[in-house]
Motif scaffolding. Structure first.
Motif, PDB file in Angstrom:
ATOM      1  N   GLN A 119      -2.631  10.179  16.399  1.00 44.54           N
ATOM      2  CA  GLN A 119      -1.898   9.380  15.419  1.00 44.54           C
ATOM      3  C   GLN A 119      -2.389   7.943  15.489  1.00 44.54           C
ATOM      4  OE1 GLN A 119       2.175   9.547  17.080  1.00 44.54           O
ATOM      5  NE2 GLN A 119       1.991   7.369  17.428  1.00 44.54           N
ATOM      6  N   GLY A 120      -1.961   7.112  14.552  1.00 43.50           N
ATOM      7  CA  GLY A 120      -2.295   5.699  14.609  1.00 43.50           C
ATOM      8  C   GLY A 120      -2.704   5.135  13.274  1.00 43.50           C
ATOM      9  N   MET A 121      -2.911   3.818  13.246  1.00 41.28           N
ATOM     10  CA  MET A 121      -3.360   3.155  12.024  1.00 41.28           C
ATOM     11  C   MET A 121      -4.682   2.450  12.306  1.00 41.28           C
ATOM     12  SD  MET A 121      -0.968   1.364  13.774  1.00 41.28           S
ATOM     13  CE  MET A 121      -0.586  -0.303  14.337  1.00 41.28           C
ATOM     14  N   MET A 122      -5.536   2.424  11.296  1.00 42.10           N
ATOM     15  CA  MET A 122      -6.857   1.816  11.411  1.00 42.10           C
ATOM     16  C   MET A 122      -7.072   0.850  10.259  1.00 42.10           C
ATOM     17  SD  MET A 122      -6.703   5.243  12.007  1.00 42.10           S
ATOM     18  CE  MET A 122      -6.114   5.716  13.639  1.00 42.10           C
ATOM     19  N   PHE A 123      -7.825  -0.203  10.503  1.00 41.00           N
ATOM     20  CA  PHE A 123      -8.046  -1.244   9.499  1.00 41.00           C
ATOM     21  C   PHE A 123      -9.536  -1.469   9.254  1.00 41.00           C
ATOM     22  CE2 PHE A 123      -3.844  -2.267  11.121  1.00 41.00           C
ATOM     23  CZ  PHE A 123      -3.142  -2.652   9.993  1.00 41.00           C
ATOM     24  N   GLY A 124      -9.861  -1.749   8.002  1.00 37.14           N
ATOM     25  CA  GLY A 124     -11.189  -2.218   7.630  1.00 37.14           C
ATOM     26  C   GLY A 124     -11.054  -3.526   6.875  1.00 37.14           C
ATOM     27  N   TYR A 125     -12.082  -4.368   6.969  1.00 41.57           N
ATOM     28  CA  TYR A 125     -12.004  -5.703   6.360  1.00 41.57           C
ATOM     29  C   TYR A 125     -13.370  -6.084   5.815  1.00 41.57           C
ATOM     30  CZ  TYR A 125     -11.430 -10.805   6.033  1.00 41.57           C
ATOM     31  OH  TYR A 125     -11.393 -12.099   5.592  1.00 41.57           O
ATOM     32  N   ALA A 126     -13.379  -6.868   4.773  1.00 43.97           N
ATOM     33  CA  ALA A 126     -14.622  -7.436   4.239  1.00 43.97           C
ATOM     34  C   ALA A 126     -14.307  -8.740   3.523  1.00 43.97           C
ATOM     35  CB  ALA A 126     -15.314  -6.468   3.290  1.00 43.97           C
ATOM     36  N   LEU A 307      -8.329  -6.312   2.982  1.00 45.54           N
ATOM     37  CA  LEU A 307      -7.944  -5.589   4.190  1.00 45.54           C
ATOM     38  C   LEU A 307      -7.484  -4.208   3.756  1.00 45.54           C
ATOM     39  CD1 LEU A 307      -7.338  -5.794   7.308  1.00 45.54           C
ATOM     40  CD2 LEU A 307      -4.983  -6.337   6.635  1.00 45.54           C
ATOM     41  N   VAL A 308      -8.034  -3.171   4.391  1.00 47.75           N
ATOM     42  CA  VAL A 308      -7.697  -1.786   4.065  1.00 47.75           C
ATOM     43  C   VAL A 308      -7.089  -1.139   5.298  1.00 47.75           C
ATOM     44  CG1 VAL A 308      -8.565   0.449   3.269  1.00 47.75           C
ATOM     45  CG2 VAL A 308      -9.643  -1.671   2.460  1.00 47.75           C
ATOM     46  N   GLN A 309      -5.906  -0.534   5.145  1.00 50.33           N
ATOM     47  CA  GLN A 309      -5.281   0.199   6.249  1.00 50.33           C
ATOM     48  C   GLN A 309      -5.119   1.657   5.884  1.00 50.33           C
ATOM     49  OE1 GLN A 309      -1.149   0.797   6.823  1.00 50.33           O
ATOM     50  NE2 GLN A 309      -1.116  -0.191   8.824  1.00 50.33           N
ATOM     51  N   GLY A 321      -1.073   7.353   4.355  1.00 54.18           N
ATOM     52  CA  GLY A 321      -1.180   6.496   3.180  1.00 54.18           C
ATOM     53  C   GLY A 321      -2.308   5.497   3.328  1.00 54.18           C
ATOM     54  N   ILE A 322      -2.667   4.871   2.215  1.00 53.48           N
ATOM     55  CA  ILE A 322      -3.689   3.822   2.209  1.00 53.48           C
ATOM     56  C   ILE A 322      -3.054   2.539   1.681  1.00 53.48           C
ATOM     57  CG2 ILE A 322      -5.865   3.045   1.180  1.00 53.48           C
ATOM     58  CD1 ILE A 322      -6.782   5.928   1.132  1.00 53.48           C
ATOM     59  N   TYR A 323      -3.263   1.455   2.404  1.00 57.85           N
ATOM     60  CA  TYR A 323      -2.713   0.143   2.056  1.00 57.85           C
ATOM     61  C   TYR A 323      -3.867  -0.803   1.775  1.00 57.85           C
ATOM     62  CZ  TYR A 323      -0.922  -4.563   3.210  1.00 57.85           C
ATOM     63  OH  TYR A 323      -0.605  -5.903   3.212  1.00 57.85           O
ATOM     64  N   ILE A 324      -3.728  -1.593   0.721  1.00 58.53           N
ATOM     65  CA  ILE A 324      -4.749  -2.581   0.333  1.00 58.53           C
ATOM     66  C   ILE A 324      -4.100  -3.956   0.240  1.00 58.53           C
ATOM     67  CG2 ILE A 324      -6.290  -3.358  -1.516  1.00 58.53           C
ATOM     68  CD1 ILE A 324      -7.449  -0.909  -0.336  1.00 58.53           C
ATOM     69  N   ASN A 325      -4.745  -4.963   0.822  1.00 60.07           N
ATOM     70  CA  ASN A 325      -4.299  -6.350   0.678  1.00 60.07           C
ATOM     71  C   ASN A 325      -5.522  -7.207   0.342  1.00 60.07           C
ATOM     72  OD1 ASN A 325      -3.335  -8.953   0.865  1.00 60.07           O
ATOM     73  ND2 ASN A 325      -2.373  -8.692   2.857  1.00 60.07           N
ATOM     74  N   THR A 326      -5.580  -7.695  -0.893  1.00 57.76           N
ATOM     75  CA  THR A 326      -6.718  -8.509  -1.326  1.00 57.76           C
ATOM     76  C   THR A 326      -6.484  -9.999  -1.111  1.00 57.76           C
ATOM     77  OG1 THR A 326      -5.867  -8.708  -3.586  1.00 57.76           O
ATOM     78  CG2 THR A 326      -7.291  -6.809  -3.099  1.00 57.76           C
TER      79      THR A 326
END
Length: 417
Positions: A119-126, A307-309, A321-326
């Motif tokens: 389980q867990g959450m992961m983040f990507g960023y650009a 930021l993408v979670q 789920g997928i979370y987006i923060n621009t």
């Protein structure tokens, strides 16, 4: 009002990074001979000793002692005065079979049904502030140490360098969040002993500023070179002496440099380390997949920063789920939630979908274990592996597939750009 932001990096000779590189070398060797290997491998290094631990399910047996010594030798720990040396360090392995309880949630008869390994959450960023869509402070911190390692191996312009080193870069940003100047640079590098401490401090400072810094500037675009002003505050080996380093100076553990490995404190981090884990562990594979999404979103012009979670339950294939923060930088007239819905329809984020899209069942991980997993060069290379029985095998692999801009046209089409 202008503000400061800082990121750090550590060299391949840092104790924690030695541990990461050993763990990922084991991953690569398992995958080279058995692509279906399931591995979670931890490493501890200290004075004269390497301890290997973890869980493995694989058809192949590895000579872990030989692999470990090759990694330590390649990094540069080849002298007895370092108190940690490739040919003489002790190696203890307690690697054992993977838990069947965990494995039943991951392995399925149909590979497409493969569940998440945890389980867990992961983040990507650009971000658009650099050519490789990485935060500038971290990008420069990595570059400083990559070039310092090159100088060490050349053993010419700066002949006294030893493998352990750290860097830190502080950038001043303007009110509109653009890099305005470099405020300070910190370099701590391990070195041979000098006759006097006064000569040592003076020589190291002069060499870093007059040799290393110009080599870094020459690699950058003119607008980034302009950030190197005469007003930068340099802190070079600020403790005064750094002869005792590497595992003799500090013990090292796999997975203790997760911010160095990702975005230098920009964006967010889910807390899971990468090195030593095969791609069924979404801590690793989904972090790569979210970076792939984030980079392609920025490169396609959907936003300037994102930021993408993504999050998972163990044994369940579809993400929660997928979370987006621009960060209010979107250019497509959609809310972040609406952007997330479109992203979810484009990218298969099941563990099997990620593994196949990014070719993660290949031995591609040793190259990730120092100087960051993100923002690196996507390229095809040939690697050679030797089995425990002496059999040799060459494998052509594609490195850093999550850095490819292969979804830019698709995103432009979907978002009408």
């Amino acid at each position: 009002m202008p503000y400061l932001f800082t990121s750090e990096s550590v060299s391949e000779g840092h104790p924690d990074k030695i541990a990461d590189q050993i763990s990922d070398a084991l991953i690569d060797n398992f995958l080279a001979w058995d692509a279906n290997s399931k591995v979670a491998c931890e490493t501890l290094v200290t004075t004269g000793l390497v301890v290997l631990a973890g869980e493995v399910k694989s058809k192949i047996y590895l000579d872990v002692q030989r692999i470990t010594r090759e990694v330590v030798r390649k990094i540069g720990y080849t002298k007895s005065e370092y108190m940690f040396e490739a040919d003489s360090c002790g190696i203890i392995s307690t690697i054992h079979e993977q838990s069947a309880d965990i494995n039943q949630g991951v392995d399925k008869e149909e590979k497409q049904e493969q569940g998440a390994g945890d389980q867990g959450m992961m983040f990507g960023y650009a971000t658009s502030e650099t050519e490789n869509y990485m935060p500038l402070a971290l990008d420069l911190a990595h570059k400083l140490l990559i070039e310092l390692a090159a100088l060490r191996r050349q053993n010419k312009d700066i002949p006294y360098l030893r493998p352990d080193a750290k860097s830190q870069v502080t950038i001043e940003y303007s009110d509109d969040h653009k890099p305005a100047r470099i405020d300070s640079i910190v370099i701590s590098t391990q070195h041979d002993d000098f006759d006097t401490e006064e000569n040592m401090q003076k020589r190291i400072r002069e060499d870093i500023i007059s040799i290393l810094i110009p080599r870094i500037k020459s690699q950058l675009k003119p607008e980034l070179q302009a950030l190197f002003t005469d007003h930068i505050k340099y802190h070079i080996n600020p403790t005064g002496k750094f002869v005792i380093g590497g595992p003799h100076g500090d013990s090292g553990l796999t997975g203790r440099k997760i911010i160095v490995d990702t975005y230098g404190g920009k964006g967010a981090h889910g807390g899971g380390a990468f090195s030593g884990k095969d791609p069924s562990k979404v801590d690793r594979s989904a972090a790569y997949a979210t970076r792939h999404i984030a980079k392609n979103l920025v490169a396609s012009g959907v936003c300037d920063e994102v930021l993408v979670q993504v999050s998972y339950a163990i044994g369940v294939k579809n993400p929660m789920g997928i979370y987006i923060n621009t960060n209010h930088s979107a250019k497509v007239g959609l809310s972040d939630g609406e952007i997330a819905q479109k992203v979810e329809s484009i990218f298969d984020m099941t563990p099997y979908g990620i593994e196949t899209r990014l070719l993660l069942r290949n031995p591609i991980y040793s190259e990730t274990a120092a100087y960051g997993h993100m923002g690196r060069k996507n390229e095809i290379v040939t690697k050679e592996f030797t089995s425990a029985t002496g059999e040799k095998k060459k494998v052509e692999v594609e490195l850093f597939t999550w850095e490819k801009l292969d979804y830019v046209e698709k995103l432009k089409e979907v978002f009408g750009l």
